[in-house]
Design a protein around this motif. Structure first.
Motif, PDB file in Angstrom:
ATOM      1  N   PRO A  15       0.795  -1.230   0.000  1.00  0.00           N
ATOM      2  CA  PRO A  15       0.000   0.000   0.000  1.00  0.00           C
ATOM      3  C   PRO A  15       0.826   1.278   0.000  1.00  0.00           C
ATOM      4  N   THR A  16       2.124   1.164   0.337  1.00  0.00           N
ATOM      5  CA  THR A  16       2.963   2.368   0.318  1.00  0.00           C
ATOM      6  C   THR A  16       3.236   2.815  -1.122  1.00  0.00           C
ATOM      7  N   ARG A  17       2.974   1.934  -2.071  1.00  0.00           N
ATOM      8  CA  ARG A  17       3.216   2.260  -3.481  1.00  0.00           C
ATOM      9  C   ARG A  17       1.920   2.440  -4.259  1.00  0.00           C
ATOM     10  N   LEU A  18       0.813   2.499  -3.544  1.00  0.00           N
ATOM     11  CA  LEU A  18      -0.489   2.639  -4.187  1.00  0.00           C
ATOM     12  C   LEU A  18      -1.135   3.954  -3.775  1.00  0.00           C
ATOM     13  N   GLU A  19      -1.740   4.637  -4.742  1.00  0.00           N
ATOM     14  CA  GLU A  19      -2.557   5.810  -4.456  1.00  0.00           C
ATOM     15  C   GLU A  19      -3.867   5.641  -5.227  1.00  0.00           C
ATOM     16  N   PRO A  20      -4.817   4.937  -4.636  1.00  0.00           N
ATOM     17  CA  PRO A  20      -6.059   4.654  -5.356  1.00  0.00           C
ATOM     18  C   PRO A  20      -6.756   5.923  -5.828  1.00  0.00           C
ATOM     19  N   ALA A  21      -7.282   5.861  -7.041  1.00  0.00           N
ATOM     20  CA  ALA A  21      -8.079   6.976  -7.546  1.00  0.00           C
ATOM     21  C   ALA A  21      -9.421   7.019  -6.845  1.00  0.00           C
ATOM     22  N   GLU A  22      -9.938   5.840  -6.501  1.00  0.00           N
ATOM     23  CA  GLU A  22     -11.221   5.747  -5.813  1.00  0.00           C
ATOM     24  C   GLU A  22     -11.212   4.563  -4.864  1.00  0.00           C
ATOM     25  N   ARG A  23     -11.949   4.714  -3.771  1.00  0.00           N
ATOM     26  CA  ARG A  23     -12.187   3.598  -2.843  1.00  0.00           C
ATOM     27  C   ARG A  23     -13.669   3.545  -2.559  1.00  0.00           C
ATOM     28  N   GLU A  24     -14.202   2.338  -2.474  1.00  0.00           N
ATOM     29  CA  GLU A  24     -15.630   2.170  -2.205  1.00  0.00           C
ATOM     30  C   GLU A  24     -16.444   3.055  -3.147  1.00  0.00           C
ATOM     31  N   LEU A  25     -16.193   2.913  -4.425  1.00  0.00           N
ATOM     32  CA  LEU A  25     -16.820   3.777  -5.428  1.00  0.00           C
ATOM     33  C   LEU A  25     -18.164   3.208  -5.858  1.00  0.00           C
ATOM     34  N   PHE A  26     -19.233   3.953  -5.603  1.00  0.00           N
ATOM     35  CA  PHE A  26     -20.553   3.561  -6.098  1.00  0.00           C
ATOM     36  C   PHE A  26     -20.650   3.970  -7.559  1.00  0.00           C
ATOM     37  N   VAL A  27     -20.994   3.009  -8.403  1.00  0.00           N
ATOM     38  CA  VAL A  27     -21.147   3.282  -9.832  1.00  0.00           C
ATOM     39  C   VAL A  27     -22.515   2.806 -10.279  1.00  0.00           C
ATOM     40  N   GLU A  28     -23.071   3.517 -11.230  1.00  0.00           N
ATOM     41  CA  GLU A  28     -24.361   3.146 -11.793  1.00  0.00           C
ATOM     42  C   GLU A  28     -24.415   3.589 -13.241  1.00  0.00           C
ATOM     43  N   ALA A  29     -24.852   2.687 -14.110  1.00  0.00           N
ATOM     44  CA  ALA A  29     -25.049   3.025 -15.512  1.00  0.00           C
ATOM     45  C   ALA A  29     -26.425   2.542 -15.926  1.00  0.00           C
ATOM     46  N   GLU A  30     -27.168   3.404 -16.578  1.00  0.00           N
ATOM     47  CA  GLU A  30     -28.487   3.021 -17.070  1.00  0.00           C
ATOM     48  C   GLU A  30     -28.415   2.841 -18.578  1.00  0.00           C
ATOM     49  N   LEU A  31     -28.685   1.628 -19.029  1.00  0.00           N
ATOM     50  CA  LEU A  31     -28.674   1.340 -20.445  1.00  0.00           C
ATOM     51  C   LEU A  31     -29.921   1.921 -21.099  1.00  0.00           C
ATOM     52  N   ASP A  32     -29.873   2.127 -22.412  1.00  0.00           N
ATOM     53  CA  ASP A  32     -31.051   2.637 -23.095  1.00  0.00           C
ATOM     54  C   ASP A  32     -32.208   1.647 -23.034  1.00  0.00           C
ATOM     55  N   SER A  33     -31.914   0.397 -22.734  1.00  0.00           N
ATOM     56  CA  SER A  33     -32.983  -0.587 -22.543  1.00  0.00           C
ATOM     57  C   SER A  33     -33.781  -0.285 -21.282  1.00  0.00           C
ATOM     58  N   GLY A  34     -33.246   0.568 -20.409  1.00  0.00           N
ATOM     59  CA  GLY A  34     -33.900   0.880 -19.153  1.00  0.00           C
ATOM     60  C   GLY A  34     -33.284   0.164 -17.971  1.00  0.00           C
ATOM     61  N   LEU A  35     -32.435  -0.794 -18.233  1.00  0.00           N
ATOM     62  CA  LEU A  35     -31.821  -1.560 -17.155  1.00  0.00           C
ATOM     63  C   LEU A  35     -30.709  -0.747 -16.509  1.00  0.00           C
ATOM     64  N   ARG A  36     -30.752  -0.668 -15.183  1.00  0.00           N
ATOM     65  CA  ARG A  36     -29.695  -0.006 -14.438  1.00  0.00           C
ATOM     66  C   ARG A  36     -28.777  -1.054 -13.839  1.00  0.00           C
ATOM     67  N   LEU A  37     -27.499  -0.857 -14.029  1.00  0.00           N
ATOM     68  CA  LEU A  37     -26.472  -1.702 -13.426  1.00  0.00           C
ATOM     69  C   LEU A  37     -25.778  -0.873 -12.369  1.00  0.00           C
ATOM     70  N   ARG A  38     -25.576  -1.448 -11.195  1.00  0.00           N
ATOM     71  CA  ARG A  38     -24.979  -0.680 -10.115  1.00  0.00           C
ATOM     72  C   ARG A  38     -24.174  -1.569  -9.188  1.00  0.00           C
ATOM     73  N   GLY A  39     -23.289  -0.961  -8.484  1.00  0.00           N
ATOM     74  CA  GLY A  39     -22.487  -1.714  -7.530  1.00  0.00           C
ATOM     75  C   GLY A  39     -21.479  -0.808  -6.857  1.00  0.00           C
ATOM     76  N   ILE A  40     -20.704  -1.380  -5.959  1.00  0.00           N
ATOM     77  CA  ILE A  40     -19.642  -0.642  -5.270  1.00  0.00           C
ATOM     78  C   ILE A  40     -18.325  -1.358  -5.533  1.00  0.00           C
ATOM     79  N   ILE A  41     -17.391  -0.629  -6.123  1.00  0.00           N
ATOM     80  CA  ILE A  41     -16.070  -1.171  -6.444  1.00  0.00           C
ATOM     81  C   ILE A  41     -15.131  -0.889  -5.278  1.00  0.00           C
TER      82      ILE A  41
END
Length: 345
Positions: free
Chosen positions: A154-180
């Motif tokens: 971890p001394t050589r890591l600088e994460p861009a994000e931690r516990e990042l909630f992401v969500e994308a809604e497809l044009d089909s209407g389906l939402r995909l979501r999660g926490i990375i």
């Protein structure tokens, strides 16, 4: 570690009764609202864990997402939540101070915080008045945290994000979501998605199943940023293994097609009210045997109207024709609030 925050808002597979947002079909309700008898609404999104639930057993998906039957906290899942919280918080410290002793010193405070935000975990050790089992359990968490230092620095890591909630809604209407768990971005702009697992690495023949969650996240990132992650990395603290995979566009397109087909099956089950059990060896660990026909149980009355296909397709998520599946998407992202996160790891 999957967030378990979806559809009718999963919170650790249905456990807990706190009022957390439930984003569903354009309406917002809460667990407390549902418990008070307000209308239940059909599922409106997918996370990796709930997609896996449906593939494992459609009835399990119904129990968790629609009926929201309570589940007892488990020592393994709670330990996973604790370890994840420690690894996230460690990166608050300057690089030189990210040591194993410091990480272990965070465990008591994060355990106190977890008990405050998720009081139900206290019952895990209700029959342990002397605290012996709790001490062993915390010791196991320490060993998992220590092992991480043998796998990453971890001394050589600088994460861009931690516990990042992401969500994308497809044009089909389906939402995909999660926490990375963690997103690393190289100076060249290449993206690495990292997920911590407190269990052991799967045998090679089961590796594809383990990568499903990571490809799901890669798909969401691709839809959000039009960037294919350079690497997907699973860090197994239970066995000390690191599983990596470098996705290509064809991988993400296949995952998207699979998820759209899966969502169509979920919509059909929602419309008809037919959620068939799928017995496997995993049934022995299921909290819902009392409600499962495979064990002589009876599911609770179905809380949604039968025959609601029109409602699902009009203004709600549905599956678009194949030619529409690759159109641009609407997307949103934000930092997650990790407290209360009790999904399976």
């Amino acid at each position: 570690m999957d967030s378990s925050i979806e559809g009718t808002a999963e919170a650790g597979g249905g456990a807990g009764a706190e009022a957390v947002p439930l984003l569903t079909g354009g309406a917002e309700t809460t667990v407390a609202d549902t418990a008070a008898g307000r209308p239940v609404v059909p599922p409106a999104s997918l996370s990796p864990s709930r997609a896996s639930d449906f593939m494992q057993c459609p009835l399990l998906y119904r129990f968790r997402v629609i009926d929201r039957l309570p589940e007892k906290p488990s020592e393994a899942a709670t330990r996973g939540t604790l370890v994840h919280a420690v690894l996230e918080r460690l990166f608050d410290a300057p690089a030189a101070e990210r040591t194993a002793p410091r990480a272990k010193s965070l465990i008591p405070g994060q355990w106190d915080r977890l008990r405050e935000t998720r009081p139900e975990v206290v019952e895990l050790f209700a029959d342990d008045p002397e605290g012996e089992r709790l001490a062993r359990w915390l010791g196991e968490a320490e060993r998992l945290v220590e092992r991480w230092f043998t796998l990453e620095d971890p001394t050589r890591l600088e994460p861009a994000e931690r516990e990042l909630f992401v969500e994308a809604e497809l044009d089909s209407g389906l939402r995909l979501r999660g926490i990375i768990d963690r997103v690393d971005v190289a100076a060249t702009g290449e993206v690495r998605i990292v997920d911590y697992k407190t269990g052991k690495a799967p045998r090679p023949e089961y590796a594809e199943g383990a990568l499903f969650q990571m490809k799901f996240y890669a798909l969401v990132v691709w839809r959000l940023k039009n960037v294919i992650p350079r690497r997907l990395q699973l860090v197994y603290l239970g066995s000390g293994d690191v599983l990596t995979y470098d996705p290509v566009l064809a991988d993400l397109e296949r995952v998207e097609r699979k998820l759209l087909a899966l969502w169509e099956a979920i919509r059909e089950a929602t419309r008809t009210g037919e959620w068939r059990p799928r017995p496997t060896k995993l049934c022995g660990w299921c909290d819902h045997q009392a409600h499962c026909p495979e064990f002589g149980g009876t599911p609770p009355p179905y809380p949604l109207p039968v025959g609601m296909a029109d409602g699902l397709s009009a203004g709600g998520p549905g599956v678009a024709p194949r030619e529409a599946q690759s159109l641009p998407v609407r997307a949103a992202e934000s930092r997650a609030v990790p407290q209360g996160r009790m999904g399976p790891d």
